[in-house]
Design a protein around this motif. Structure first.
Motif, PDB file in Angstrom:
ATOM      1  N   MET A  78      -6.938   7.570  -6.956  1.00 47.66           N
ATOM      2  CA  MET A  78      -7.755   9.191  -6.636  1.00 47.66           C
ATOM      3  C   MET A  78      -8.078   9.149  -5.108  1.00 47.66           C
ATOM      4  SD  MET A  78     -10.640   8.539  -9.941  1.00 47.66           S
ATOM      5  CE  MET A  78     -10.591   7.252 -10.071  1.00 47.66           C
ATOM      6  N   GLU A  79      -7.837  10.167  -4.536  1.00 53.10           N
ATOM      7  CA  GLU A  79      -8.969  10.375  -3.479  1.00 53.10           C
ATOM      8  C   GLU A  79      -9.658  11.013  -3.263  1.00 53.10           C
ATOM      9  OE1 GLU A  79      -6.336  10.785   0.189  1.00 53.10           O
ATOM     10  OE2 GLU A  79      -7.706  11.545   1.306  1.00 53.10           O
ATOM     11  N   ILE A  80     -11.205  10.034  -3.088  1.00 51.29           N
ATOM     12  CA  ILE A  80     -12.443  11.152  -2.975  1.00 51.29           C
ATOM     13  C   ILE A  80     -12.507  11.081  -1.694  1.00 51.29           C
ATOM     14  CG2 ILE A  80     -14.640  10.435  -3.861  1.00 51.29           C
ATOM     15  CD1 ILE A  80     -13.540   8.023  -5.206  1.00 51.29           C
TER      16      ILE A  80
ATOM     17  N   LEU B 263     -15.495   9.738   5.433  1.00 52.94           N
ATOM     18  CA  LEU B 263     -14.967   8.363   4.305  1.00 52.94           C
ATOM     19  C   LEU B 263     -13.727   9.627   3.414  1.00 52.94           C
ATOM     20  CD1 LEU B 263     -17.522   6.176   3.247  1.00 52.94           C
ATOM     21  CD2 LEU B 263     -15.827   6.175   5.525  1.00 52.94           C
ATOM     22  N   GLU B 264     -12.783   9.017   3.475  1.00 54.08           N
ATOM     23  CA  GLU B 264     -11.755   9.140   2.252  1.00 54.08           C
ATOM     24  C   GLU B 264     -10.948   8.320   1.345  1.00 54.08           C
ATOM     25  OE1 GLU B 264      -8.247  12.370   4.633  1.00 54.08           O
ATOM     26  OE2 GLU B 264      -9.184  11.143   5.796  1.00 54.08           O
ATOM     27  N   VAL B 265     -12.091   7.985   0.366  1.00 52.39           N
ATOM     28  CA  VAL B 265     -11.747   6.612  -0.611  1.00 52.39           C
ATOM     29  C   VAL B 265     -10.572   7.281  -1.392  1.00 52.39           C
ATOM     30  CG1 VAL B 265     -12.655   4.791  -1.656  1.00 52.39           C
ATOM     31  CG2 VAL B 265     -14.456   6.169  -0.161  1.00 52.39           C
TER      32      VAL B 265
ATOM     33  N   THR C  57     -11.731  11.098  15.229  1.00 49.28           N
ATOM     34  CA  THR C  57      -9.935   9.999  14.873  1.00 49.28           C
ATOM     35  C   THR C  57     -10.468   9.236  13.071  1.00 49.28           C
ATOM     36  OG1 THR C  57     -11.231   8.154  15.269  1.00 49.28           O
ATOM     37  CG2 THR C  57     -10.140   8.535  17.076  1.00 49.28           C
ATOM     38  N   GLU C  58      -9.158   8.766  12.164  1.00 50.04           N
ATOM     39  CA  GLU C  58      -9.159   8.524  11.473  1.00 50.04           C
ATOM     40  C   GLU C  58      -8.369   7.149  11.935  1.00 50.04           C
ATOM     41  OE1 GLU C  58      -6.884  10.585   8.825  1.00 50.04           O
ATOM     42  OE2 GLU C  58      -7.017   9.773   7.507  1.00 50.04           O
ATOM     43  N   THR C  59      -9.036   6.034  11.173  1.00 54.29           N
ATOM     44  CA  THR C  59      -8.990   4.505  11.496  1.00 54.29           C
ATOM     45  C   THR C  59      -8.945   4.464   9.574  1.00 54.29           C
ATOM     46  OG1 THR C  59      -9.946   4.247  12.826  1.00 54.29           O
ATOM     47  CG2 THR C  59      -9.732   2.053  11.795  1.00 54.29           C
TER      48      THR C  59
ATOM     49  N   SER D 259      -0.238   9.220  16.587  1.00 59.83           N
ATOM     50  CA  SER D 259      -0.686  10.605  16.726  1.00 59.83           C
ATOM     51  C   SER D 259      -1.523  11.115  15.262  1.00 59.83           C
ATOM     52  CB  SER D 259      -0.380  11.556  17.481  1.00 59.83           C
ATOM     53  OG  SER D 259       0.990  12.342  16.905  1.00 59.83           O
ATOM     54  N   LYS D 260      -2.149  11.878  15.056  1.00 59.37           N
ATOM     55  CA  LYS D 260      -2.348  12.485  13.089  1.00 59.37           C
ATOM     56  C   LYS D 260      -1.435  14.061  13.446  1.00 59.37           C
ATOM     57  CE  LYS D 260      -5.274  14.256  10.184  1.00 59.37           C
ATOM     58  NZ  LYS D 260      -5.212  13.258   9.088  1.00 59.37           N
ATOM     59  N   GLU D 261      -1.148  13.389  11.630  1.00 60.12           N
ATOM     60  CA  GLU D 261      -0.161  14.574  11.309  1.00 60.12           C
ATOM     61  C   GLU D 261      -0.693  15.885  10.971  1.00 60.12           C
ATOM     62  OE1 GLU D 261      -0.378  11.465  10.326  1.00 60.12           O
ATOM     63  OE2 GLU D 261       2.134  10.996  11.433  1.00 60.12           O
TER      64      GLU D 261
HETATM   65 MG    MG Z   1      -6.451  11.970   5.696  1.00 61.76          MG
END
Ligand code: MG
Ligand code: ADP
Length: 499
Positions: free
Chosen positions: A166-168, A19-21, A225-227, A276-278
């Motif tokens: 903050m990206e955790i 997870l990226e919070v 995948t990243e939602t 598509s993912k960068e």
């Molecule tokens: Mg990311």
């Protein structure tokens, strides 16, 4: 280990989650400007020239944002990087006036850390589990597009532009929706204890990008995948379930998962492909030439460490070990910092009124709060925050029970009245005549009547039918409208029946 498996046509699959919070830093001003961050203001009323990216404007780091991110890093046992740097992440979008976001790719402020999610047998987490955290970096938020405001028009609100986030970033250590849910709740709890983010997901102060992949147990990680921008714990869990199932079906049908960015649609409970993912190189990251590297000195970090409060795990353990609370009560009382603060005020006031140590009254106070007050608040649709019963008023009620003025069952009635009227316990007891009767004469008179009216039962009791004792207690209490001191009733009945 987690027992969450997806049963596919070709066997069992395991889900892997990272997870990226994004957590909005609770500061009054933005990351690089003095504009206000207050929630709910009219669109475009909190936008400085820096946030609007006027030519020639220069960013100036807000010391308080850096301080809060460092405190957060310390709270998750992370390495604090005394040298870090801001980078430009370049992309074009209508909510991003600069044409780039100032972020930290190569040298984040906070390095590796961890947090512990608690065992929850029912949720399929058999034991405590440590989840690794990769990094915390600091970055700017973007503005917000407002579509369909007027037929055929879209608007942009830049109030959020430049607010500190903050990206955790967690490691891919979670293996079930329940673990991911527990992780987000624990992280939110820590942020609220630290005071670095209010954790209000429904206001967008905290949102998660959910990375999901599947694999056969023992195999290498699959493609993820990243939602993006998932804004509640429930949705995080739903995304994982949907996405894992979709990927298993896709692979078993002979397809391959492509690394892409997806969006969650809560109305349909499904994720949809967005783009598509960068990769990092797509963003042409480079060090921001407007900003010097951040260099922290030892005193600054030491001050951050000293300013940390007691954190939820430590508090829970102390409640068990020093106050003698059950693990269950300790968990409930420490999960949210506001609940713990309320409890500690109640404890303080209860101990003071009883002239005892906190350890001597902790169980009584904890039980009352978790089973009586929470239940009663629930029934009237209130929370501790909106409760008319303050810790001091709660302690007043507990003191009346402790000194025998009222019984436990009368205390429940008094509590309901306190919630209704906001009045104090003592005042209600006096006004409604709820004082417990301990006067032996009055109680004896009632007992004599009960016994006279039930001669047959008295004989049965004396012939050995012990169970009838409870009947006499009940009849006496009823005759006294619940207000007799139960201990006195018991003593007197024993004397009259047995003596
Ligand atoms: Mg990311
Ligand atoms: P990016 O910067 O491209 O988003 P990162 O390597 O920083 O990629 O990882 C982003 C998130 O994805 C992290 O939370 C990480 O734990 C998670 N992640 C990485 N690989 C996987 C995988 N195979 N399955 C699930 N999550 C993953």
């Amino acid at each position: 280990m987690s027992n969450y498996t997806i049963h596919g046509a070709t066997g069992d699959w395991e889900v892997v989650i990272g997870l990226e919070v994004h957590a909005q830093v609770s500061t009054q001003a933005k990351l690089f400007s003095g504009a206000s961050t207050e929630f709910g203001a009219e669109p475009n009323t909190q936008v400085s020239l820096v946030d609007a990216a006027m030519p020639g404007m220069l960013p100036v780091p807000n010391r308080e944002c850096i301080r809060q991110a460092v405190r957060t890093g310390l709270a998750i046992d992370a390495k604090i990087n005394k040298w870090s740097r801001f980078d430009r992440k370049n992309y074009f979008y209508a909510d991003l006036p600069q044409g780039y976001q100032i972020s930290q790719l190569y040298h984040p402020l906070v390095g590796e850390g961890q947090l512990v999610i608690d065992a929850d047998e029912k949720a399929g987490i058999p034991e405590d589990k440590t989840i690794g955290i990769e990094r915390i970096h600091v970055e700017q938020d973007a503005g917000k597009l407002m579509h369909d405001q007027h037929p055929a028009f879209s608007y942009v609100d830049l109030n959020r532009s430049g607010v500190a986030l903050m990206e955790i970033v967690s490691k891919p250590d979670m293996r079930s929706p329940a673990e991911a849910g527990a992780y987000v709740r624990k992280l939110r709890s820590i942020l609220r204890y630290v005071g670095s983010c209010d954790g209000n997901m429904e206001q967008g102060s905290m949102r998660a990008d959910v990375n999901v992949s599947v694999r056969k147990p023992g195999e290498e990680f699959g493609t993820r995948t990243e939602t993006k921008n998932v804004n509640s714990v429930r949705f995080v869990m739903a995304v994982i379930e949907q996405e894992a199932r979709r990927q298993v079906d896709l692979i078993e049908d002979g397809g391959t998962v492509v690394q892409e960015t997806r969006l969650y649609d809560p109305d349909r409970n499904e994720t949809r492909s967005m783009r598509s993912k960068e990769d990092a190189h797509d963003y042409r990251y480079f060090p921001d030439p407007d900003l010097l590297p951040l260099e922290l000195d030892d005193d600054f970090v030491a001050e951050c460490r000293e300013s940390l409060p007691e954190l939820p795990d430590a508090k829970r353990d102390r409640y068990v070990n020093e106050l003698g609370l059950s693990a269950y009560n300790a968990n409930v009382l420490t999960a949210e910092v506001d609940t713990a603060a309320w409890f500690e005020q109640l404890l303080e006031a209860t101990a003071r009124r009883a002239n005892k140590g906190k350890g001597d009254v902790a169980k009584q106070a904890a039980n009352w709060l978790t089973s009586e007050l929470f239940g009663a608040l629930n029934r009237v649709d209130k929370t501790l925050e909106t409760s008319p019963v303050t810790p001091e008023k709660g302690a007043e009620l507990l003191a009346l029970v402790a000194d025998g003025t009222i019984s436990g069952s009368i205390a429940k009635q008094v509590l309901e009245k306190m919630l209704e009227t906001g009045d104090g316990a003592q005042a209600i007891v006096e006004r409604e005549g709820l004082k417990q009767e301990s006067d032996t004469g009055a109680i004896e008179a009632e007992i004599d009547q009960v016994l006279a009216a039930n001669q047959d039962k008295v004989e049965q009791y004396r012939a050995g039918k012990d169970k009838l004792f409870g009947f006499f207690v009940g009849q006496t209490m009823k005759a006294m409208q619940g207000k007799a001191n139960p201990q006195v009733v018991n003593e007197l009945l024993r004397k009259k029946l047995d003596g």
